[in-house]
Design a protein around this motif. Structure first.
Motif, PDB file in Angstrom:
ATOM      1  N   UNK A   1      11.777  91.086  42.240  1.00 17.99           N
ATOM      2  CA  UNK A   1      10.566  91.541  41.213  1.00 17.99           C
ATOM      3  C   UNK A   1       9.930  91.962  39.702  1.00 17.99           C
ATOM      4  N   UNK A   2      11.404  92.016  39.343  1.00 22.90           N
ATOM      5  CA  UNK A   2      11.502  92.799  37.695  1.00 22.90           C
ATOM      6  C   UNK A   2      10.806  91.142  36.926  1.00 22.90           C
ATOM      7  N   UNK A   3      11.708  90.240  37.574  1.00 24.53           N
ATOM      8  CA  UNK A   3      11.305  89.683  36.597  1.00 24.53           C
ATOM      9  C   UNK A   3      10.022  88.836  36.447  1.00 24.53           C
ATOM     10  N   UNK A   4       9.256  89.036  37.949  1.00 31.35           N
ATOM     11  CA  UNK A   4       7.655  89.070  38.089  1.00 31.35           C
ATOM     12  C   UNK A   4       6.811  89.421  36.994  1.00 31.35           C
ATOM     13  N   UNK A   5       7.355  90.617  36.903  1.00 29.56           N
ATOM     14  CA  UNK A   5       6.350  91.840  36.851  1.00 29.56           C
ATOM     15  C   UNK A   5       6.637  91.532  35.070  1.00 29.56           C
ATOM     16  N   UNK A   6       7.866  90.979  34.475  1.00 29.29           N
ATOM     17  CA  UNK A   6       8.149  90.813  32.961  1.00 29.29           C
ATOM     18  C   UNK A   6       7.197  89.312  32.639  1.00 29.29           C
ATOM     19  N   UNK A   7       7.348  88.602  33.480  1.00 24.92           N
ATOM     20  CA  UNK A   7       6.241  87.810  33.022  1.00 24.92           C
ATOM     21  C   UNK A   7       5.035  87.763  33.471  1.00 24.92           C
ATOM     22  N   UNK A   8       4.798  88.557  33.647  1.00 29.92           N
ATOM     23  CA  UNK A   8       3.129  89.347  33.998  1.00 29.92           C
ATOM     24  C   UNK A   8       2.172  88.850  34.980  1.00 29.92           C
ATOM     25  N   UNK A   9       3.202  88.481  36.108  1.00 27.46           N
ATOM     26  CA  UNK A   9       2.273  88.403  37.048  1.00 27.46           C
ATOM     27  C   UNK A   9       2.715  89.282  38.070  1.00 27.46           C
ATOM     28  N   UNK A  10       0.545  89.528  38.448  1.00 26.62           N
ATOM     29  CA  UNK A  10       0.461  90.586  39.254  1.00 26.62           C
ATOM     30  C   UNK A  10       1.229  90.217  40.860  1.00 26.62           C
ATOM     31  N   UNK A  11       1.686  91.299  41.487  1.00 32.26           N
ATOM     32  CA  UNK A  11       2.608  91.399  42.182  1.00 32.26           C
ATOM     33  C   UNK A  11       1.854  91.472  43.807  1.00 32.26           C
ATOM     34  N   UNK A  12       0.352  91.995  43.866  1.00 29.90           N
ATOM     35  CA  UNK A  12      -0.556  91.565  44.840  1.00 29.90           C
ATOM     36  C   UNK A  12      -0.520  89.739  45.419  1.00 29.90           C
ATOM     37  N   UNK A  13      -0.836  89.278  43.634  1.00 27.91           N
ATOM     38  CA  UNK A  13      -0.969  88.189  44.707  1.00 27.91           C
ATOM     39  C   UNK A  13       0.323  87.582  44.543  1.00 27.91           C
ATOM     40  N   UNK A  14       1.397  87.560  43.672  1.00 28.30           N
ATOM     41  CA  UNK A  14       2.359  87.810  44.316  1.00 28.30           C
ATOM     42  C   UNK A  14       3.343  87.403  45.501  1.00 28.30           C
ATOM     43  N   UNK A  15       2.389  88.658  46.619  1.00 23.46           N
ATOM     44  CA  UNK A  15       3.140  88.715  47.606  1.00 23.46           C
ATOM     45  C   UNK A  15       2.481  87.508  49.090  1.00 23.46           C
ATOM     46  N   UNK A  16       1.119  87.410  48.511  1.00 23.90           N
ATOM     47  CA  UNK A  16       0.077  86.257  49.099  1.00 23.90           C
ATOM     48  C   UNK A  16       1.401  84.820  48.451  1.00 23.90           C
ATOM     49  N   UNK A  17       1.788  84.624  47.034  1.00 22.55           N
ATOM     50  CA  UNK A  17       3.209  82.920  47.106  1.00 22.55           C
ATOM     51  C   UNK A  17       3.395  83.491  47.806  1.00 22.55           C
ATOM     52  N   UNK A  18       4.176  84.409  48.057  1.00 24.73           N
ATOM     53  CA  UNK A  18       5.360  84.290  48.256  1.00 24.73           C
ATOM     54  C   UNK A  18       5.430  84.074  50.471  1.00 24.73           C
ATOM     55  N   UNK A  19       4.812  84.455  50.711  1.00 23.96           N
ATOM     56  CA  UNK A  19       4.183  84.281  52.316  1.00 23.96           C
ATOM     57  C   UNK A  19       3.776  82.515  52.456  1.00 23.96           C
TER      58      UNK A  19
END
Length: 433
Positions: A351-369
């Motif tokens: 998650x720290x990497x994802x945030x640093x890349x400017x990716x929305x964490x809400x969207x990232x949750x759906x992507x992960x699933x």
């Protein structure tokens, strides 16, 4: 010792413990304790006690046991039989006909189960004998079941989305709503593939069953409609801001008990079985979350996430390149672990990497699933493949071949939400409350 070396040692220990068959939760605790004890100057005992408690003492987790209990109650009702008799009359004219029962049945059951393996097992136990008897090809029966079973991870109320929301400190309600359109998109993709295949292979499809009038179809769906209304009410109340996820889950449990009583499947034995099943599953997930919290704190003390995020930043990867690398990583990891374990194992580092890349964490949750769903039908340890092997006795790799088109459809879904992130973010932005 360098931070990278510490990270490699802890990762090696994790794989060693998991490979030895140790429970995921115990593996998490063990690696966390070893990391604190040998690679930091922190006081291990107090940190473990306070961290394990704070990892579980969260109101965000309150809906978890309630949604699991709702699923257990409906699982012990005649829901699977009702779905087949209720859906089949409406699908008789579509190309692919009763194969769509697997897809829509899994979609409906996913909303009350939250588990990929349970969805595939329940619908498969009901549909495989019936579809075989009517002459449908095993390849399409097993492929649709393996692929559609993965919907249990995405369609709300999803257990894995609750776990991700707690780990990422996001709104569970917004995550639930974010899963609706991607879940509907997957159902459309799966049904579209079946229609195309059936149109191109008309000689391999059995003849259509007898046609029914509109009112006959409605009567056949009579017992299915209340369950769909219950699910829609639970999700709709969250979306409209009328109820919190916890309140909606409590309403869902009461509604499931009433429906089960009306259908005649509620008795003392089924009530106790459902309650104990929900308790066991909730405790298992809670144990994993407590272990993950300890490991997350250990990672923080060692500085691994910070160093890893800095290393990724120095590589100047674009967000798309980072997502491509993470997709491969999650698919490989998901081949050996269940979805919940994948999420709790990786969030503290990724998650720290994802945030640093400017990716929305809400969207990232759906992507992960979605990516974890792909791993559920990937050998050697795709959980849905094992479930279907147990139901049919067929070779694991023949089932994997049957599910291969659905793996690529899931990959297409990942590409679609990457190119059009609004598929996951539009509904949460429109929520009330």
């Amino acid at each position: 010792m360098e931070v990278l070396e510490i990270g490699l040692i802890l990762m090696g220990l994790m794989f060693l413990f998991l490979g030895a068959g140790l429970w995921v939760a115990l593996s998490l605790f063990a690696v966390g304790v070893i990391g604190l004890e040998f690679f930091t100057s922190a006081q291990t005992g107090p940190i473990i006690a306070t961290t394990a408690w704070s990892g579980l003492a969260s109101w965000s987790l309150a809906p978890l046991p309630l949604f699991i209990w709702m699923g257990e109650i409906l699982f012990r009702s005649r829901l699977s039989e009702d779905m087949f008799t209720g859906l089949a009359p409406w699908l008789n004219k579509l190309p692919g006909r009763l194969l769509h029962v697997n897809i829509l049945g899994c979609g409906i059951f996913a909303a009350v189960s939250g588990s990929s393996a349970a969805t595939a097992a329940t619908i498969g136990r009901m549909s495989i004998p019936e579809l075989r008897k009517q002459g449908y090809a095993d390849r399409l029966i097993l492929g649709t079941l393996a692929g559609s079973g993965t919907l249990g991870l995405l369609i709300p109320p999803s257990i894995i989305l609750i776990v991700y929301g707690v780990s990422a400190e996001l709104s569970i309600a917004r995550l639930f709503i974010a899963g609706i359109l991607p879940g509907a998109m997957l159902i459309i993709l799966f049904m579209g593939f079946v229609m195309i295949w059936a149109t191109a292979n008309k000689d391999k499809m059995p003849p259509a069953g007898p046609d029914m009038g509109f009112m006959e179809k409605v009567r056949a769906s009579g017992r299915l409609i209340p369950v769909i209304v219950l699910i829609a009410s639970v999700i709709g109340s969250i979306y409209g801001g009328i109820a919190t996820p916890t309140e909606a889950a409590a309403f869902g449990v009461v509604g499931a008990l009433i429906l089960s009583a009306i259908s005649g499947s509620l008795n003392r034995a089924s009530f106790i079985d459902g309650l104990m099943g929900a308790t066991r599953t909730s405790c298992m997930i809670g144990f994993i979350l407590a272990g993950a919290a300890v490991l997350t704190v250990t990672m923080g003390f060692t500085g691994i996430p910070r160093e890893l995020a800095a290393w990724i930043a120095e590589m100047n990867l674009s967000p798309y390149a980072l997502l491509a690398a993470l997709t491969v990583f999650f698919i490989v990891l998901g081949c050996f672990l269940d979805g919940i374990s994948v999420v709790v194992l990786t969030t503290s580092v990724i998650l720290p990497m994802v945030q640093a890349a400017g990716i929305d964490l809400l969207w990232f949750g759906i992507y992960v699933v979605l990516v974890v769903e792909m791993s559920q039908i990937t050998p050697p340890v795709g959980f849905n493949l094992f479930v279907l092997q147990g139901l049919t006795g067929k070779n694991l790799f023949s089932i994997a071949r049957a599910s291969l088109p659905f793996f690529f459809l899931l990959l297409l879904a990942v590409l679609l939400i990457t190119v059009f992130p609004e598929i996951a973010t539009w509904l949460p932005q429109k929520m009330n409350g």
